[in-house]
Write a protein that holds these residues in place. Structure first.
Motif, mmCIF file in Angstrom:
data_model
loop_
_atom_site.group_PDB
_atom_site.id
_atom_site.type_symbol
_atom_site.label_atom_id
_atom_site.label_comp_id
_atom_site.label_asym_id
_atom_site.label_seq_id
_atom_site.Cartn_x
_atom_site.Cartn_y
_atom_site.Cartn_z
ATOM 1 N N ARG A 175 28.773 39.633 57.543
ATOM 2 C CA ARG A 175 28.156 38.326 57.330
ATOM 3 C C ARG A 175 29.145 37.274 56.833
ATOM 4 O O ARG A 175 28.816 36.080 56.800
ATOM 5 N N TYR A 176 30.351 37.694 56.465
ATOM 6 C CA TYR A 176 31.325 36.723 55.981
ATOM 7 C C TYR A 176 31.961 35.910 57.108
ATOM 8 O O TYR A 176 32.583 34.886 56.871
ATOM 9 N N GLY A 177 31.826 36.380 58.335
ATOM 10 C CA GLY A 177 32.330 35.610 59.466
ATOM 11 C C GLY A 177 33.845 35.497 59.517
ATOM 12 O O GLY A 177 34.386 34.450 59.903
ATOM 13 N N PHE A 178 34.553 36.566 59.153
ATOM 14 C CA PHE A 178 36.012 36.540 59.224
ATOM 15 C C PHE A 178 36.477 36.324 60.661
ATOM 16 O O PHE A 178 35.840 36.791 61.604
ATOM 17 N N SER A 179 37.594 35.652 60.830
ATOM 18 C CA SER A 179 38.108 35.358 62.164
ATOM 19 C C SER A 179 38.699 36.613 62.810
ATOM 20 O O SER A 179 39.123 37.550 62.121
ATOM 21 N N LEU A 180 38.750 36.618 64.136
ATOM 22 C CA LEU A 180 39.346 37.749 64.855
ATOM 23 C C LEU A 180 40.825 37.924 64.523
ATOM 24 O O LEU A 180 41.291 39.062 64.366
ATOM 25 N N PRO A 181 41.626 36.832 64.419
ATOM 26 C CA PRO A 181 43.035 37.014 64.025
ATOM 27 C C PRO A 181 43.183 37.709 62.678
ATOM 28 O O PRO A 181 44.097 38.523 62.487
ATOM 29 N N LEU A 182 42.298 37.393 61.728
ATOM 30 C CA LEU A 182 42.380 38.019 60.416
ATOM 31 C C LEU A 182 42.050 39.508 60.507
ATOM 32 O O LEU A 182 42.734 40.348 59.905
ATOM 33 N N MET A 183 41.030 39.854 61.286
ATOM 34 C CA MET A 183 40.699 41.269 61.451
ATOM 35 C C MET A 183 41.761 41.995 62.272
ATOM 36 O O MET A 183 41.967 43.201 62.104
ATOM 37 N N SER A 184 42.461 41.275 63.132
ATOM 38 C CA SER A 184 43.578 41.876 63.872
ATOM 39 C C SER A 184 44.700 42.268 62.920
ATOM 40 O O SER A 184 45.402 43.265 63.142
ATOM 41 N N GLN A 185 44.880 41.504 61.855
ATOM 42 C CA GLN A 185 45.872 41.862 60.840
ATOM 43 C C GLN A 185 45.498 43.175 60.162
ATOM 44 O O GLN A 185 46.364 43.978 59.819
ATOM 45 N N VAL A 186 44.208 43.377 59.950
ATOM 46 C CA VAL A 186 43.745 44.642 59.366
ATOM 47 C C VAL A 186 44.068 45.798 60.310
ATOM 48 O O VAL A 186 44.503 46.872 59.885
ATOM 49 N N GLN A 187 43.848 45.579 61.602
ATOM 50 C CA GLN A 187 44.207 46.599 62.592
ATOM 51 C C GLN A 187 45.693 46.950 62.502
ATOM 52 O O GLN A 187 46.070 48.129 62.577
ATOM 53 N N GLU A 188 46.534 45.931 62.331
ATOM 54 C CA GLU A 188 47.983 46.162 62.260
ATOM 55 C C GLU A 188 48.354 46.987 61.039
ATOM 56 O O GLU A 188 49.259 47.838 61.095
ATOM 57 N N VAL A 189 47.657 46.753 59.919
ATOM 58 C CA VAL A 189 47.921 47.530 58.706
ATOM 59 C C VAL A 189 47.603 49.005 58.948
ATOM 60 O O VAL A 189 48.382 49.892 58.573
ATOM 61 N N VAL A 190 46.486 49.276 59.601
ATOM 62 C CA VAL A 190 46.098 50.666 59.877
ATOM 63 C C VAL A 190 47.049 51.285 60.898
ATOM 64 O O VAL A 190 47.489 52.440 60.741
ATOM 65 N N ALA A 191 47.393 50.538 61.940
ATOM 66 C CA ALA A 191 48.261 51.063 63.000
ATOM 67 C C ALA A 191 49.648 51.414 62.482
ATOM 68 O O ALA A 191 50.311 52.320 63.006
ATOM 69 N N ALA A 192 50.099 50.717 61.430
ATOM 70 C CA ALA A 192 51.439 50.951 60.884
ATOM 71 C C ALA A 192 51.492 52.146 59.931
ATOM 72 O O ALA A 192 52.580 52.584 59.541
#
Length: 245
Positions: A175-192
């Motif tokens: 419900r916070y409506g975070f942007s896709l680029p911001l959530m993509s950064q989260v993906q990068e943290v996990v992928a690394a």
């Protein structure tokens, strides 16, 4: 205020001359009122504390959506989780049935620009003769203008999704409506991470160190950008997460 809602309140007869597509286009062009509420043609009254009617905060609509039952509220969570849904409205379409107007519960616009209409009805009432007649009329009327119609009940919410998980992920992050680029950064943290996976607790700690909200964990799960390695949700601090590509 613009759209079918404004027309209906000015003169109920005006909507008679609008096609289904014109009514739906007008409904989705309508902006929230001063209180942030997207009212339909039929206004849903908000009752006293404990009433079944309520206002659901929708990220996809950036507004409050009026609903008049717990089941309708549950369906809002399903629509928020559906990646094919672009936006939705409630009771924003008027159809003349016998000698009165009826208002199907949900109007949905897909990411492909198509419209679908849904009636939300508890299973115990769905097969009552009058409800079956009304559903048949609505289905035929909408089909005449190329619009799909479905009647759903509580099994739809629980069968297609883990409802408890959806509500938790939406309320804690989606419900916070975070942007896709911001959530993509989260993906990068996990992928690394070693093995390209992280526990929920570790990911939250890493996000804090980067000055990012820990609610991004649930938001990324809700939006399908991360997934749990566990067979079922809800998640715990030890749940391991991986990236969804």
């Amino acid at each position: 205020e613009t759209g079918a809602g404004c027309l209906k309140r000015m003169c109920p007869l005006l909507t008679v001359h609008l096609t289904i597509r014109q009514q739906l286009d007008a409904a989705f062009a309508l902006r929230p009122d001063i209180d942030g509420i997207l009212h339909g043609l039929r206004r849903i009254k908000q009752g006293k504390h404990g009433s079944r009617s309520s206002l659901f905060f929708s990220v996809k609509n950036a507004s409050l959506i009026p609903v008049e039952s717990h089941l309708e509220r549950a369906f809002c969570y399903v629509l928020e989780a559906d990646q094919q849904v672009y936006a939705y409205r409630t009771q924003s379409l008027s159809l003349t049935y016998l000698s009165h107007d009826i208002y199907p519960d949900f109007q949905v616009r897909t990411t492909g620009g198509e419209y679908r209409i849904f009636e939300v009805k508890p299973a115990v009432f769905q097969n009552l003769e009058e409800n079956l007649r009304k559903a048949h009329f609505v289905r035929q009327r909408l089909a005449s203008e190329g619009t799909g119609f479905s009647v759903i009940n509580e099994t739809h919410c629980s069968a297609r999704h883990d409802y408890a998980a959806i509500t938790m992920l939406y309320d804690r992050g989606g419900r916070y409506g975070f942007s896709l680029p911001l959530m993509s950064q989260v993906q990068e943290v996990v992928a690394a991470a070693p093995g390209a996976r992280l526990s929920v607790a570790t990911l939250r700690n890493l996000l804090r160190k980067e000055g990012m909200s820990v609610h991004l964990v649930e938001a990324s799960l809700f939006n399908g950008m991360l997934r749990s390695e566990e067979p079922r949700l809800p998640i715990s601090s030890k749940t391991e997460l991986v990236v969804v590509r």
